[in-house]
Design a protein around this motif. Structure first.
Motif, short mmCIF file in Angstrom:
data_model
loop_
_atom_site.label_atom_id
_atom_site.label_comp_id
_atom_site.label_asym_id
_atom_site.label_seq_id
_atom_site.Cartn_x
_atom_site.Cartn_y
_atom_site.Cartn_z
N THR A 99 40.66 44.46 43.13
CA THR A 99 39.72 44.90 42.11
C THR A 99 38.40 45.36 42.72
O THR A 99 37.48 45.72 42.01
N THR A 100 38.30 45.32 44.04
CA THR A 100 37.10 45.81 44.71
C THR A 100 37.29 47.30 45.00
O THR A 100 37.66 47.70 46.10
N ASP A 132 29.97 55.52 40.75
CA ASP A 132 29.90 54.08 40.55
C ASP A 132 31.25 53.56 40.08
O ASP A 132 31.82 54.07 39.12
N SER A 162 31.65 49.90 40.16
CA SER A 162 31.39 48.46 40.20
C SER A 162 31.95 47.71 39.00
O SER A 162 32.18 46.51 39.09
N SER A 163 32.19 48.37 37.88
CA SER A 163 32.67 47.66 36.70
C SER A 163 34.06 47.07 36.89
O SER A 163 34.43 46.10 36.23
N GLN A 198 35.06 45.43 39.53
CA GLN A 198 34.89 44.13 40.16
C GLN A 198 34.43 43.08 39.15
O GLN A 198 34.87 41.94 39.19
N THR A 199 33.55 43.45 38.23
CA THR A 199 32.98 42.47 37.31
C THR A 199 33.92 42.14 36.16
O THR A 199 33.87 41.03 35.64
N ASN A 200 34.78 43.06 35.76
CA ASN A 200 35.66 42.79 34.62
C ASN A 200 36.84 41.92 35.02
O ASN A 200 37.24 41.03 34.28
N GLY A 201 37.46 42.17 36.15
CA GLY A 201 38.54 41.34 36.66
C GLY A 201 39.88 41.48 35.94
O GLY A 201 40.87 40.92 36.37
N GLY A 239 37.74 48.96 33.66
CA GLY A 239 36.55 49.41 34.37
C GLY A 239 36.40 50.90 34.23
O GLY A 239 37.13 51.54 33.46
#
Length: 150
Positions: free
Chosen positions: A68-69, A87, A89-90, A92-95, A99
């Protein structure tokens, strides 16, 4: 005695004829230049959409492998003269596999679309969608939006 005739035919254009030609060219330019600029903006937005959409396959592959990175480098993104930033990055944060890949249109693009953000989003169910954001409706013309985007 020989009959000598002098030909006094007109050679060149009169001033009024030249003024009419200039007026016609001016009218055509007044119509064609804005249409051309709109065409350029639409084609550049379509190109940005194509460049970002090409990264969906790499994103899917990485997500299926459990990664997920998702950085632009991991997705195989190479720089573009139309995209100033990308971008991811979403993810990584959602998992949960959801994203977005968000591209910001840079200053090398038409001024009508500079600063526009195009986001290709993935839901947790795996469905992809596209949205164009980041520009006030008073500035951004909806006709620039690629087909398949909102």
């Amino acid at each position: 005695m020989k009959d000598i005739r002098i030909n006094h035919a007109q050679k060149g254009f009169t001033l009024i004829e030249l003024m009419i030609v200039v007026a016609i060219i001016g009218i055509l330019a007044a119509i064609a230049i804005p249409q051309y600029q709109d065409y350029i903006a639409r084609s550049q937005m379509n190109r940005v959409y194509g460049e970002v959409s090409a990264l969906k396959t790499a994103a899917e592959e990485n997500l299926l492998r459990g990664n997920t990175t998702l950085t632009p480098g991991v997705l195989g993104y190479t720089t573009s003269n139309l995209i100033s930033s990308l971008d991811t990055s979403s993810f990584q944060t959602n998992g949960d596999g959801s994203g977005a890949i968000i591209a910001t249109v840079g200053t090398d693009a038409s001024t009508a679309i500079t600063g526009t953000e195009l986001a290709v989003s993935r839901s947790a169910a795996g469905a992809w969608s596209c949205q164009v954001t980041g520009r006030p409706a008073s500035v951004y013309d909806g006709s620039f939006t690629p087909s398949g985007c909102n």
